[in-house]
Design a protein around this motif. Sequence first.
Motif, short mmCIF file in Angstrom:
data_model
loop_
_atom_site.label_atom_id
_atom_site.label_comp_id
_atom_site.label_asym_id
_atom_site.label_seq_id
_atom_site.Cartn_x
_atom_site.Cartn_y
_atom_site.Cartn_z
N ARG A 31 0.83 -1.20 0.00
CA ARG A 31 0.00 0.00 0.00
C ARG A 31 0.87 1.26 0.00
N VAL A 35 0.63 4.18 -2.83
CA VAL A 35 0.16 5.52 -2.46
C VAL A 35 1.24 6.56 -2.70
N ASP A 58 -6.52 6.19 -0.86
CA ASP A 58 -5.51 5.25 -0.38
C ASP A 58 -6.05 3.84 -0.31
N LYS A 191 4.80 7.35 5.63
CA LYS A 191 5.57 7.33 4.40
C LYS A 191 7.03 7.03 4.74
#
Length: 299
Positions: A31, A35, A58, A191
């Motif tokens: 993911r 993203v 997302d 992130k």
Amino acid sequence: MRLNIFLLLFLCNAGLLLPQTASAWGEQGHRIVGVVALSHLDQRARTAVEEILGNGTDSAVGEACNWPDVVRETDQWEWSAPLHYVNIPRKKQHYDRQRDCRNGMCVTEAIGKYANELTRGDLDSERRWQAFAWLCHLVGDLHQPLHAGYKDDLGGNLLEIEYRGEPYNLHQFWDSVVIREQLGYGEQWIKPLTQCEWTSPPLIWKPADSIIWTDESHTLVSRSAYPPGRVIQQQFADQTWLIIRQQWQKASIRLAQILNATLGDGEVRLEVPGDPETNTSVSPLGLGGKAKSRAGLVR
């Protein structure tokens, strides 16, 4: 019809579906790659991706980028298991298609296959969704070093290790143990902050780039993927977490590079012998990029 990812993930966790090997990066890692890649798309590519997914949330990206792992244990998709990795001999430093992927059934070659499918205007919406899902997933897979590892230990799956008093195999350690320790079990994620200097994807993508990426991951296998002993110490775990974040960042930028080239304002550059103006195997792309072989991007 694609299967509900959340239902199948529940069944896997409940032990009702038992994958034979661990899957690269797990749900959170794939993911993150997807993203972060979307944040580096040009407007044309982002609009195309949002149309493919139905939206650009997302959760939609995460569902697509994890879908190939969810369905790989089903009868319909069991053929796809070899697409998630490539085996390279221990004493070899570079990928060789004739030796390592003669039938094209490996992650290195599959990236080009699904990138090519995204450029096809004749695919229905379900096939284009699947092409995006595969591309996102496989770019992530290729950047997990052990997915370009050794056949004799199945990419670390046969190497038993111990971490914090618990038994795992090395592949599990890279795929999920370190990530779960850092990010937890829930839907929250961060992130990847890395020391990478990249801030935007290159404007040009060559399908042969996946060979370079394969060699990079294989080099990490020999240099950094294996601990000095069966009991993993904190220094090795910290080093693994740094490499994971760096690899996520590389995968995100490179996925964006492919999407910008195939769907956006970037350029797909094919290494076709001779003058492309007179070479009849080359024709313009219909959905972005600058050139495409009529036989597809995969040579």
